[in-house]
Write a protein that holds these residues in place. Structure first.
Motif, PDB file in Angstrom:
ATOM      1  N   ASP A   1       0.817  -1.216   0.000  1.00  0.00           N
ATOM      2  CA  ASP A   1       0.000   0.000   0.000  1.00  0.00           C
ATOM      3  C   ASP A   1       0.849   1.265   0.000  1.00  0.00           C
ATOM      4  O   ASP A   1       0.444   2.296  -0.525  1.00  0.00           O
TER       5      ASP A   1
ATOM      6  N   GLY B   1      -1.265   2.536  -8.416  1.00  0.00           N
ATOM      7  CA  GLY B   1      -1.099   3.791  -7.709  1.00  0.00           C
ATOM      8  C   GLY B   1      -1.748   4.947  -8.429  1.00  0.00           C
ATOM      9  O   GLY B   1      -1.918   4.931  -9.644  1.00  0.00           O
ATOM     10  N   THR B   2      -2.118   5.933  -7.654  1.00  0.00           N
ATOM     11  CA  THR B   2      -2.682   7.137  -8.252  1.00  0.00           C
ATOM     12  C   THR B   2      -1.613   7.881  -9.038  1.00  0.00           C
ATOM     13  O   THR B   2      -1.887   8.479 -10.059  1.00  0.00           O
ATOM     14  N   GLY B   3      -0.407   7.850  -8.551  1.00  0.00           N
ATOM     15  CA  GLY B   3       0.675   8.551  -9.244  1.00  0.00           C
ATOM     16  C   GLY B   3       0.570  10.046  -9.058  1.00  0.00           C
ATOM     17  O   GLY B   3       0.035  10.543  -8.062  1.00  0.00           O
TER      18      GLY B   3
ATOM     19  N   LEU C   1       1.766   1.912  -3.500  1.00  0.00           N
ATOM     20  CA  LEU C   1       0.629   2.316  -4.319  1.00  0.00           C
ATOM     21  C   LEU C   1       0.321   3.804  -4.214  1.00  0.00           C
ATOM     22  O   LEU C   1      -0.447   4.336  -4.996  1.00  0.00           O
ATOM     23  N   GLN C   2       0.932   4.442  -3.249  1.00  0.00           N
ATOM     24  CA  GLN C   2       0.715   5.884  -3.178  1.00  0.00           C
ATOM     25  C   GLN C   2       1.311   6.587  -4.390  1.00  0.00           C
ATOM     26  O   GLN C   2       0.893   7.681  -4.747  1.00  0.00           O
ATOM     27  N   CYS C   3       2.317   5.974  -4.981  1.00  0.00           N
ATOM     28  CA  CYS C   3       2.969   6.598  -6.124  1.00  0.00           C
ATOM     29  C   CYS C   3       2.942   5.717  -7.371  1.00  0.00           C
ATOM     30  O   CYS C   3       2.703   6.203  -8.467  1.00  0.00           O
TER      31      CYS C   3
ATOM     32  N   ALA D   1       3.768   9.410   1.417  1.00  0.00           N
ATOM     33  CA  ALA D   1       4.714   9.669   0.333  1.00  0.00           C
ATOM     34  C   ALA D   1       4.217  10.833  -0.518  1.00  0.00           C
ATOM     35  O   ALA D   1       3.020  10.975  -0.751  1.00  0.00           O
TER      36      ALA D   1
END
Lengths: 504, 477
Positions: free
Chosen positions: B210, B298-300, B213-215, B239
């Motif tokens: 997880d 990730g949202t990126g 996945l923030q990035c 992050a």
């Protein structure tokens, strides 16, 4: 509830159901509903025998109690308007902007923008509420890398304005070279409206009106490069009943970016039907990439364009030439100052009017400042003044806005105005005050309330100096429905983040 | 490979921004209330006297508080209120004496081997003495600078340290390696994550999927990320994705379309389709080279729609030439509804392109044609209908006085004003008002044609205009 109100409500309900029923395709639907309640003074037509009139201070006939009157030829009565009772109106519009794609053929989409318009009051007297159903655009589009084809009701933006028509448009692009050629044609709509020129709604004074819609054909060729954009445009409109031109114009637009922050934009059009140059403009601009300074200086020429189904073009409207400039800069971080001005002079009208003096030039300028002490607060104030043929005005305006976040914004505003007019008894002073609230509970919904009051002091030498006080309250609801990449489920980690996604 | 390297850079960029987000450790307060071993070093000859649980798992680890009262009775010594911890200490250490610990005791090891630095005086103990740990495991660096492969010797993976709270995790100290230049690159943290297949165990000590996945938009395509188990607590280390230096270039906004068209691979490491559609709301097609935002990805980079600096302060008033020259540029960020909102104003609108109260001052702006009113307003439907309702309606013929300042001569002297502001005249007058004087078929036959009038051209284009005044006897010059 009137039938129109029920219809508006029905559209909203149906739109609300679409996310469920339309899940097979990707779509976007924006429903924008506005309603306004207005109270303003009305007027009543009155008459007086010619023999009962007296000569007023400016030489014309007036009633004994001071109303300037209109006397026509052999008519034994002169006519004038008395102040009437307060009139109430409640214009409402429900606009839907719809895009549907994912129809099985990549690049194929359907787009439509329509409005329901009406006046919910019993008076039904608000201008611009006819016709009740308006389709601004509604077309199918196929877009590939090099080709775009559209079929249906659409609007083409060019230097000739927004040209609406029912027909087709085809555009071909070369890709990285930035070249594009486009052509379009169909049955035209009236200028500035989503209605054909044959619509009775466009003819409130029962003037001459064409019996058939004009045929529209246009073409454009553009080149978009790193340092400049240029586009040539051509538009002709033809009356199909007699096969005569309604209008024929050609124009060029240019935008040059010689260096970072600098731009030179301009254009000109030539009226092929009338045989004269129309409007033209050129503006040199600089905008500091950091946004601290923005300035423009430019020249402008304006000549109105009239369709050839009217006689107005034969009256030789003369253009004016203007020089203009503007500067906006940020001397210290929270303060933004701006000033702009323009001076214009009409070309010689080639007419002698010894008995009537009138202005042939004018100017306008405005200055203002915006102070943003924090992200939430904005204080804005300014002054504007303009003087020219026919009218002038000057006044202060200011507003204070508070927006503590994305969801809520509050604002109050006030303004003063002095409005002397040429050729008319309408020297007036006006005070405007109002407040508005915006609430956006989610990115998909927003609610807007606005209330404004106008207090007028009319300095008129005759008895018709009745006020024009008004109270306006308006409400707006914008709802956004849709599917697609931007509304797809976000990753679970992001959804679980404290404070939600906005916390990032 | 290029995509992999770029995307791996994301995690490092994320990590680089995470240190400032960490609150102080939650167990610090508890540590302050610890028993002062050093002060009591002359009283206790053995650790097991108090901590019997360290050698006998059936016995409690902590002494009975009542035993303190043997001395701290208020007479011999002042009373104390020490209490053993109410709950088991939250930790991610593999070693411990509590029932849940993975390794409860080490055979042949003395207490001081783990709880006191080498050579320390008796009872100068710590909860964990790092020196002996590192020495015993032959780690020659500082604790946080230990090799990536060494962390898992003492620490559980985050996903197994189930008692740690988000606050505990947010308080993890940041290893110096994460601050090294280049750690943000794929050759930094990305390579470190792949030193051991499928993922270097040291990463999993502090992180779970997880966190990545923030990035990481390309998380499903990254084997090391997929090898990490999922744990929502991992997002406690927040992050922040920092844009690469190329994005700071002034011309980047203008050039990014060309870059994407050339190859979207690099962009796809940081951006989902959502990035494109934040601005390109009308063109879902431009986003097709990127991946959709979806669970497990990730949202990126989060793209916020911003007003370009070159729009200046009054772009609405002067955008027409730019829009006409390159309409596709506008369409990159704006939908047609944005244009129609002003160019086809609706009847119930309160304010928009014009400021509040513009209705009151519109005569000056309209007379002077500050802008081309008819670009947005139909004269008949908008201007004339409202003027007529307000009483500004010409009845018939112009040879009258009253409205125009009650000037009795206005009709014979209106020509100049009319040629200057013909659009304004038309907002109240119809052709019928003019023809009685200006028609060649009767009346006063005043010639309305002025400078620039080209009769031959007009006859050719539309002779019907001429017949309105001349009938069939159209003169030519």
């Amino acid at each position: 509830m009137s039938s129109l109100a029920r219809l508006v409500l029905g559209v909203i309900v149906v739109a609300s159901a679409l996310p469920v029923t339309g899940r097979a395709q990707a779509y976007r639907l924006r429903v924008d509903t506005r309603v306004q309640a207005v109270a303003y003074r009305g007027n009543t037509l009155d008459s007086i025998p010619v023999g009962d009139t007296v000569t007023g201070s400016t030489g014309g006939p007036v009633t004994r109690d001071g109303f300037a009157v209109t006397c026509i030829g052999s008519d034994p009565y002169c006519r004038f308007f008395r102040p009437g009772s307060v009139v109430h109106a409640a214009p409402v519009t429900a606009a839907a902007d719809f895009t549907l794609w994912g129809l099985g053929l990549p690049g194929l989409s359907i787009r439509a923008t329509g409005r329901l318009v009406g006046d919910l009051s019993s008076a039904h007297n608000w201008p611009g509420t006819d016709s009740h159903v308006q389709l601004l655009e509604g077309y199918a589009e196929y877009a590939a890398e090099h080709l775009t084809a559209q079929l249906g009701r659409q609007v083409v933006a060019s230097r000739f304005g927004f040209t609406g028509f029912d027909g087709g448009r085809l555009a071909y692009r070369t890709g990285q070279r930035g070249l594009e050629v486009a052509g379009y044609g169909g049955w035209g709509l009236a200028r500035g409206a989503a209605l054909p020129v044959t619509s009775p709604a466009l003819n409130p004074l029962d003037d001459f009106q064409p019996r058939q819609r004009q045929l529209v054909a246009g073409a454009g060729a553009g080149w978009v490069a790193e340092r400049f954009d240029v586009r040539l445009s051509y538009l002709r409109e033809v009356d199909p009943r007699v096969d005569y031109f309604v209008g024929e114009r050609a124009g060029v637009d240019l935008a040059v970016r010689p260096a970072a922050g600098w731009s030179l934009v301009g254009g000109a059009d030539y009226d092929l039907a009338a045989g004269w140059w129309g409007s033209a403009e050129g503006t040199l601009g600089y905008a500091d990439p950091s946004g601290r300074v923005a300035a423009t200086v430019g020249l402008r020429r304006y000549r109105p364009h009239f369709d050839l189904w009217t006689i107005w073009g034969a009256f030789s409207p003369v253009p004016y030439r203007a020089v203009q400039g503007s500067v906006a800069f940020t001397p210290v971080a929270p303060l933004r100052l701006r000033v702009r001005g323009e001076s214009y002079t009409f070309e010689d009208a080639d007419v002698s009017t010894p008995l009537v003096a009138y202005e042939t030039s004018g100017w306008r300028f405005a200055w203002g400042a915006t102070y943003t002490p924090s992200n939430a607060w904005t204080v804005d104030g300014g002054y504007h003044s303009e003087f020219g043929p026919g009218a002038s005005s000057r006044g202060f305006e200011g507003s204070v806005s508070y927006a503590p976040g994305e969801r809520v914004a509050l604002s109050v505003h006030a303004a003063t105005l002095d409005r002397p007019l040429e050729f008319r008894f309408d020297q007036s002073s006006l005070q405007l005050y109002g407040a508005e609230v915006l609430y956006r509970p989610s990115p998909r919904a927003s609610f807007h309330l606005d209330a404004s009051g106008y207090a007028e002091d009319r300095a008129r030498p005759d008895a018709a100096a009745f006020d024009w006080n008004q109270l306006r309250v308006s409400a707006r609801v914008v709802l956004l429905f849709g599917s697609g990449a931007d509304f797809a489920n976000l990753p679970p980690a992001v959804r679980r983040m404290p404070g939600g996604r906005m916390a990032r | 490979m290029r995509a992999l390297g770029s995307s791996l850079a994301l995690a490092a960029l994320c990590a680089a921004g995470s240190a400032a987000q960490r609150p102080p450790p939650s167990q610090a307060a508890a540590a302050a209330a610890r028993f002062d071993h050093d002060k009591h070093r002359k009283l206790f000859p053995a650790c097991e006297t108090c901590h019997r649980g360290a050698v006998d798992v059936t016995a409690p680890l902590w002494p009975d508080p009542a035993s303190c009262a043997a001395c701290h009775d208020g007479v011999i010594e002042e009373r104390v209120s020490w209490q053993p911890p109410a709950e088991r200490r939250r930790s991610n250490q593999r070693f411990g004496h509590s029932p849940g610990a993975e390794v409860k005791s080490i055979p042949a090891a003395q207490c001081v081997d783990c709880h006191a630095e080498k050579g320390a005086p008796w009872m100068s103990v710590e909860r964990v003495a790092l020196g002996p740990c590192l020495d015993c495991h032959e780690i020659k660096t500082a604790h946080l600078a230990a090799p990536d492969t060494a962390c898992a010797i003492c620490h559980l993976p985050l996903v197994r340290a189930v008692r740690l709270t988000r606050q505990d995790i947010a308080g993890f100290p940041e290893p110096p390696s994460h601050e090294q230049p280049g750690f943000a690159q794929g050759s930094g943290h990305g390579a470190a994550a792949k030193r051991v297949t499928p993922v270097t165990p040291s990463c999993s000590v502090c992180h779970a999927r997880d966190f990545c996945l923030q990035c990481h938009v390309d998380a499903p395509e990254q084997a090391p990320i997929q090898a990490l188990p999922s744990d929502p607590r991992a997002t406690a280390i927040v992050a922040r994705l920092q844009p690469p230096p190329s994005h700071a270039d002034e011309s980047f906004l203008a050039r990014h379309g060309e870059i994407v068209r050339r190859s979207a691979t690099e962009c796809a490491a940081c951006h989902t389709q959502e990035s494109c559609l934040a601005c390109h709301v009308a063109r879902p097609r431009v986003a097709r080279g990127l991946r959709r935002a979806e669970p497990g990805r990730g949202t990126g980079a989060l793209v916020h729609r911003v007003r370009p600096s070159w729009h200046g302060d009054d772009f609405a008033g002067g955008h027409s030439q730019r829009a006409a020259a390159a309409p596709a540029t506008c369409a990159g960020c704006h939908v047609r509804a944005d244009c129609l909102d002003c160019h086809r104003p609706d009847a119930a609108r309160a304010a928009g392109y014009h400021p509040p109260g513009f209705l009151a001052r519109h005569p000056a702006a309209a007379y002077g044609r500050e802008a081309s009113c008819s670009d947005c307003h139909n004269v008949g439907n908008f201007c004339t209908s409202c003027h007529a309702r307000a009483g500004l309606k010409a009845a018939a013929g112009l040879l009258r006085s009253g409205y125009h300042d009650a000037n009795r001569f206005f009709a014979v002297g209106h020509g100049g004003a009319a040629r200057q502001s013909l659009e304004t005249c038309v907002s109240c007058h119809t052709e019928r008002d003019c023809l009685p004087c200006h028609s060649a078929l009767g009346g006063r036959r005043f010639n309305p044609h002025g400078p620039g009038f080209d009769p031959n051209r007009l006859i050719k284009k539309n002779p019907q205009v001429c017949t309105a005044c001349h009938g069939t006897a159209i003169p030519t010059r």
